[in-house]
Design a protein around this motif. Structure first.
Motif, PDB file in Angstrom:
ATOM      1  N   TRP A 234      -3.697 -21.958  32.069  1.00 56.26           N
ATOM      2  CA  TRP A 234      -2.702 -22.768  32.768  1.00 56.26           C
ATOM      3  C   TRP A 234      -1.607 -23.160  31.780  1.00 56.26           C
ATOM      4  CZ3 TRP A 234      -1.662 -23.430  37.660  1.00 56.26           C
ATOM      5  CH2 TRP A 234      -2.676 -23.325  38.605  1.00 56.26           C
ATOM      6  N   TYR A 235      -0.349 -22.862  32.164  1.00 53.72           N
ATOM      7  CA  TYR A 235       0.820 -23.224  31.383  1.00 53.72           C
ATOM      8  C   TYR A 235       1.734 -24.079  32.249  1.00 53.72           C
ATOM      9  CZ  TYR A 235      -0.014 -19.737  27.682  1.00 53.72           C
ATOM     10  OH  TYR A 235      -0.525 -19.010  26.635  1.00 53.72           O
ATOM     11  N   ARG A 236       2.545 -24.884  31.579  1.00 50.86           N
ATOM     12  CA  ARG A 236       3.659 -25.524  32.249  1.00 50.86           C
ATOM     13  C   ARG A 236       4.951 -25.049  31.588  1.00 50.86           C
ATOM     14  NH1 ARG A 236       3.940 -31.931  31.575  1.00 50.86           N
ATOM     15  NH2 ARG A 236       6.099 -31.500  32.149  1.00 50.86           N
ATOM     16  N   GLN A 237       6.000 -24.962  32.412  1.00 52.34           N
ATOM     17  CA  GLN A 237       7.282 -24.489  31.908  1.00 52.34           C
ATOM     18  C   GLN A 237       8.345 -25.530  32.188  1.00 52.34           C
ATOM     19  OE1 GLN A 237       8.961 -20.816  33.602  1.00 52.34           O
ATOM     20  NE2 GLN A 237       9.709 -20.260  31.580  1.00 52.34           N
ATOM     21  N   ASP A 238       9.015 -25.982  31.142  1.00 54.42           N
ATOM     22  CA  ASP A 238      10.046 -26.992  31.236  1.00 54.42           C
ATOM     23  C   ASP A 238      11.256 -26.536  30.443  1.00 54.42           C
ATOM     24  OD1 ASP A 238       7.195 -28.701  30.690  1.00 54.42           O
ATOM     25  OD2 ASP A 238       8.349 -29.220  32.479  1.00 54.42           O
ATOM     26  N   PRO A 239      12.450 -26.889  30.910  1.00 53.72           N
ATOM     27  CA  PRO A 239      13.669 -26.516  30.182  1.00 53.72           C
ATOM     28  C   PRO A 239      13.609 -27.001  28.735  1.00 53.72           C
ATOM     29  CG  PRO A 239      14.207 -27.394  32.332  1.00 53.72           C
ATOM     30  CD  PRO A 239      12.733 -27.622  32.139  1.00 53.72           C
ATOM     31  N   GLY A 240      13.944 -26.115  27.819  1.00 50.82           N
ATOM     32  CA  GLY A 240      13.971 -26.485  26.412  1.00 50.82           C
ATOM     33  C   GLY A 240      12.638 -26.431  25.713  1.00 50.82           C
TER      34      GLY A 240
ATOM     35  N   GLY B  93      10.037 -24.044  26.932  1.00 54.01           N
ATOM     36  CA  GLY B  93       9.360 -22.787  27.195  1.00 54.01           C
ATOM     37  C   GLY B  93       8.041 -23.010  27.904  1.00 54.01           C
ATOM     38  N   LEU B  94       7.130 -22.095  27.695  1.00 55.90           N
ATOM     39  CA  LEU B  94       5.797 -22.172  28.289  1.00 55.90           C
ATOM     40  C   LEU B  94       4.849 -22.838  27.296  1.00 55.90           C
ATOM     41  CD1 LEU B  94       5.741 -18.611  29.782  1.00 55.90           C
ATOM     42  CD2 LEU B  94       5.178 -20.650  31.097  1.00 55.90           C
ATOM     43  N   ARG B  95       4.168 -23.867  27.751  1.00 63.70           N
ATOM     44  CA  ARG B  95       3.222 -24.562  26.879  1.00 63.70           C
ATOM     45  C   ARG B  95       1.839 -24.548  27.519  1.00 63.70           C
ATOM     46  NH1 ARG B  95       5.984 -30.273  25.896  1.00 63.70           N
ATOM     47  NH2 ARG B  95       6.507 -29.947  28.110  1.00 63.70           N
ATOM     48  N   LEU B  96       0.852 -24.254  26.714  1.00 59.65           N
ATOM     49  CA  LEU B  96      -0.511 -24.107  27.205  1.00 59.65           C
ATOM     50  C   LEU B  96      -1.147 -25.471  27.472  1.00 59.65           C
ATOM     51  CD1 LEU B  96      -2.890 -22.150  27.765  1.00 59.65           C
ATOM     52  CD2 LEU B  96      -3.537 -22.441  25.350  1.00 59.65           C
ATOM     53  N   ILE B  97      -1.724 -25.607  28.674  1.00 60.90           N
ATOM     54  CA  ILE B  97      -2.374 -26.855  29.060  1.00 60.90           C
ATOM     55  C   ILE B  97      -3.886 -26.756  28.797  1.00 60.90           C
ATOM     56  CG2 ILE B  97      -2.752 -28.514  30.916  1.00 60.90           C
ATOM     57  CD1 ILE B  97      -0.321 -27.273  32.345  1.00 60.90           C
ATOM     58  N   HIS B  98      -4.511 -25.807  29.445  1.00 62.80           N
ATOM     59  CA  HIS B  98      -5.939 -25.530  29.269  1.00 62.80           C
ATOM     60  C   HIS B  98      -6.157 -24.038  29.475  1.00 62.80           C
ATOM     61  CE1 HIS B  98      -7.950 -29.514  29.188  1.00 62.80           C
ATOM     62  NE2 HIS B  98      -7.023 -29.917  30.036  1.00 62.80           N
ATOM     63  N   TYR B  99      -7.266 -23.552  28.973  1.00 59.45           N
ATOM     64  CA  TYR B  99      -7.637 -22.185  29.262  1.00 59.45           C
ATOM     65  C   TYR B  99      -9.148 -22.089  29.438  1.00 59.45           C
ATOM     66  CZ  TYR B  99      -8.946 -21.566  24.316  1.00 59.45           C
ATOM     67  OH  TYR B  99      -9.520 -21.672  23.072  1.00 59.45           O
ATOM     68  N   SER B 100      -9.561 -20.959  29.990  1.00 59.81           N
ATOM     69  CA  SER B 100     -10.984 -20.745  30.242  1.00 59.81           C
ATOM     70  C   SER B 100     -11.382 -19.357  29.758  1.00 59.81           C
ATOM     71  CB  SER B 100     -11.275 -20.874  31.737  1.00 59.81           C
ATOM     72  OG  SER B 100     -12.591 -20.465  32.027  1.00 59.81           O
ATOM     73  N   TYR B 101     -12.555 -19.277  29.159  1.00 56.32           N
ATOM     74  CA  TYR B 101     -13.076 -17.992  28.684  1.00 56.32           C
ATOM     75  C   TYR B 101     -14.356 -17.602  29.408  1.00 56.32           C
ATOM     76  CZ  TYR B 101     -15.088 -21.515  25.545  1.00 56.32           C
ATOM     77  OH  TYR B 101     -15.669 -22.644  25.032  1.00 56.32           O
ATOM     78  N   GLY B 102     -14.604 -18.246  30.533  1.00 58.14           N
ATOM     79  CA  GLY B 102     -15.757 -17.898  31.348  1.00 58.14           C
ATOM     80  C   GLY B 102     -16.091 -19.041  32.283  1.00 58.14           C
TER      81      GLY B 102
END
Lengths: 110, 112
Positions: free
Chosen positions: B34-40, B42-51
């Motif tokens: 999951w990423y969020r994208q905001d002006p200035g 870019g894309l920033r990682l919120i959380h991720y899952s590996y299984g």
């Protein structure tokens, strides 16, 4: 925290011209990807480069991965209006996550 | 192409309310993000899952939680939405080592 800087932030050129955008890292990265994003959509992968000095071509787009693995460039030849979009570089640093640059917003004027 | 869908595509919510965004994939890819994208920014990682049930924090995880009870679904929850969480949220999957991400079409969230 690894940082990726892209330049320029904004670029507006005439159709038919050539252009280059840059992506620079404060750290060595293991892989580098380029994406293009159009309004209202998610980024779409253009290319992945993993070897220092590697050059890949995709039609009129040429991607280069710096020898030191800390920089990359995207060169577009004879730009067309369909090339308009947000270009993002993204780097892997040896784990399962990607760090994205802030992007270059490209506008091609017909 | 792996099918990846996000829902809803647009949502307006009030400050302080909980919000859950859904990401669904039609193939059994292990990694989801999951990423969020905001002006200035870019894309920033919120959380991720590996299984299934395996998740980890990204660089902007404060105020967000995630769950992955099935391989195909990755949920992002804002426990109590704030105006600073107004953003476009993207889910992504990864095919494998040295492969890029495939992104969903995004969810535009507005917190009023």
């Amino acid at each position: 925290t690894q940082l990726l800087e892209q330049s320029p932030q904004f670029l507006s050129i005439q159709e038919g011209e050539n252009l280059t955008v840059y992506c620079n890292s404060s750290s060595v990265f293991s892989s580098l990807q380029w994406y293009r994003q159009e309004p209202g959509e998610g980024p779409v992968l253009l290319v992945t480069v993993v070897t220092g000095g590697e050059v890949k071509k995709l039609k009129r787009l040429t991607f280069q991965f710096g020898d030191a693995r800390k920089d990359s460039s995207l060169h577009i030849t004879a730009a067309q209006p369909g090339d308009t979009g947000l270009y993002l570089c993204a780097a892997g640093f040896g784990n399962e996550k990607l760090t994205f640059g802030t992007g270059t917003r490209l506008t091609i004027i017909p | 192409d792996a099918g990846i869908t996000q829902s809803p595509r647009h949502k307006v919510t009030e400050t302080g309310t909980p919000v859950t965004l859904r990401c669904h994939q039609t193939e059994n890819h292990r990694y989801m993000y999951w990423y969020r994208q905001d002006p200035g920014h870019g894309l920033r990682l919120i959380h991720y899952s590996y299984g299934v049930k395996d998740t980890d924090k990204g660089e902007v995880s404060d105020g967000y939680s995630v769950s992955r009870s099935k391989t195909e679904d990755f949920l992002l929850t804002l426990e109590s939405a704030t105006s600073s969480q107004t953003s476009v949220y993207f889910c992504a999957i990864k095919y494998g080592v040295d492969y890029g991400y495939t992104f969903g079409s995004g969810t535009r969230l507005t917190v009023v």
